[in-house]
Design a protein around this motif. Sequence first.
Motif, PDB file in Angstrom:
ATOM      1  N   ALA A   1      -4.475  -5.614  -0.053  1.00  0.00           N
ATOM      2  CA  ALA A   1      -4.293  -4.220  -0.461  1.00  0.00           C
ATOM      3  C   ALA A   1      -5.381  -3.873  -1.459  1.00  0.00           C
ATOM      4  CB  ALA A   1      -2.916  -4.035  -1.086  1.00  0.00           C
TER       5      ALA A   1
ATOM      6  N   VAL B   1      -6.838  -1.243  -4.088  1.00  0.00           N
ATOM      7  CA  VAL B   1      -6.440  -0.102  -4.918  1.00  0.00           C
ATOM      8  C   VAL B   1      -7.694   0.543  -5.483  1.00  0.00           C
ATOM      9  CG1 VAL B   1      -5.174   0.622  -6.976  1.00  0.00           C
ATOM     10  CG2 VAL B   1      -4.224  -1.152  -5.489  1.00  0.00           C
TER      11      VAL B   1
ATOM     12  N   ALA C   1      -4.243   3.346  -2.212  1.00  0.00           N
ATOM     13  CA  ALA C   1      -4.371   1.969  -1.709  1.00  0.00           C
ATOM     14  C   ALA C   1      -4.529   1.985  -0.201  1.00  0.00           C
ATOM     15  CB  ALA C   1      -3.154   1.147  -2.108  1.00  0.00           C
TER      16      ALA C   1
ATOM     17  N   CYS D   1       0.836  -1.205   0.000  1.00  0.00           N
ATOM     18  CA  CYS D   1       0.000   0.000   0.000  1.00  0.00           C
ATOM     19  C   CYS D   1       0.870   1.255   0.000  1.00  0.00           C
ATOM     20  CB  CYS D   1      -0.917   0.007   1.213  1.00  0.00           C
ATOM     21  SG  CYS D   1      -2.275  -1.173   1.133  1.00  0.00           S
TER      22      CYS D   1
END
Length: 368
Positions: free
Chosen positions: A304, A306, A290, A279
């Motif tokens: 993570a 996005v 992120a 991230c």
Amino acid sequence: MSIYQDIGLARVINASGRVTVLGVSTISDKVAKAAVEGGQSYVVIDDLINRAGEIISRYTGAEDSCPTVCASAAIAISIAGLISKGKKSIMDRLPDSTGLANEIILQKGHVINFNAPIETMIRLGGGVPVEAGTATEVVPEDIEEAITDKTVALMYVKSHHCVQKGMVDLPVMIDIAHRNNLPLIIDAAAEEDFRKYVAMGADLVFYSGAKALEATTSGFVTGKREYIAWAKKQYKGIGRAMKIGKEGIMGLLAALEQYENKDKEAEVAKNKEIVNDLCGQINQIPNLKAEMIQDEAGRAIYRARVFVDPEKTGMTAAELDRRLKDGDPTIRCRTEFMNLGMLDFDPRPLVAGDKELIVEKLKKIMEA
């Protein structure tokens, strides 16, 4: 170079998770050794299935268990067992269950597709799926009033694919099933606790071997001895088309032993560290954002996420996903929320160097 690149296929960076479309998981040397040794010797298969069931049950706390080729096969043969009750004349005609008690009740929000419809697995065993309630709300009365003399089981699906709110919770489902003298069966394919649902009172629970366990291609059903005996008999019926081999069983048993001794808290901490780092690096790429998120079904899995803003990036999340997939290596992430402008990256399958390649490719796409 992987063995797949040797035959002309692209290298895959799996940031999607332990999913069937990407080969689920990788196996350790211990599991591979057990599978190879299992494949190099002969054994009476019925004896192996029975012995494996005893060993699997040590890890689940159930009365008995049965190895299968995957969790989907576990669903099919178990439902065939519940419908036939092990009677040969019925087994021989399945999946045709016309005129028999054959209905499996499940909540509408649990009628999922995991690259195949769960209803298909029910029908393969001769079952007829009965959906209770609506996709966003199910109440106990919906379940109770769906029960008839044709009902053979209530089914609960534990999965991130399911609707996570507005459903009847598992303890209530178990209570309804048992008050009506019916078994409660659970699809827990990707779950990581192999004792939890048996301890809660579930009668049959289906698990994947290749997901949390990182075993060979395999699965198992665990639960009440009588129901497991009926499931085992299906290897002389519909189970013949989905039989597990001796090498798969031995790999599964090795993986169970390995999993029991794994430091799971350390593994979760390591994964969170990778997500935080990923991230941080993605947040340095202009126009991308992120953050860490937890698995929708509440498992100790962190990813993570996005966020793709078309106005800033000049593309949709779907376009970014397509560009990540293009080329060699091909990068695969989770796309359940792609229509909302989000792509999720799971750290668990990543190997050394993968994280850096993900960041590098994202930078190149954004620069272009």
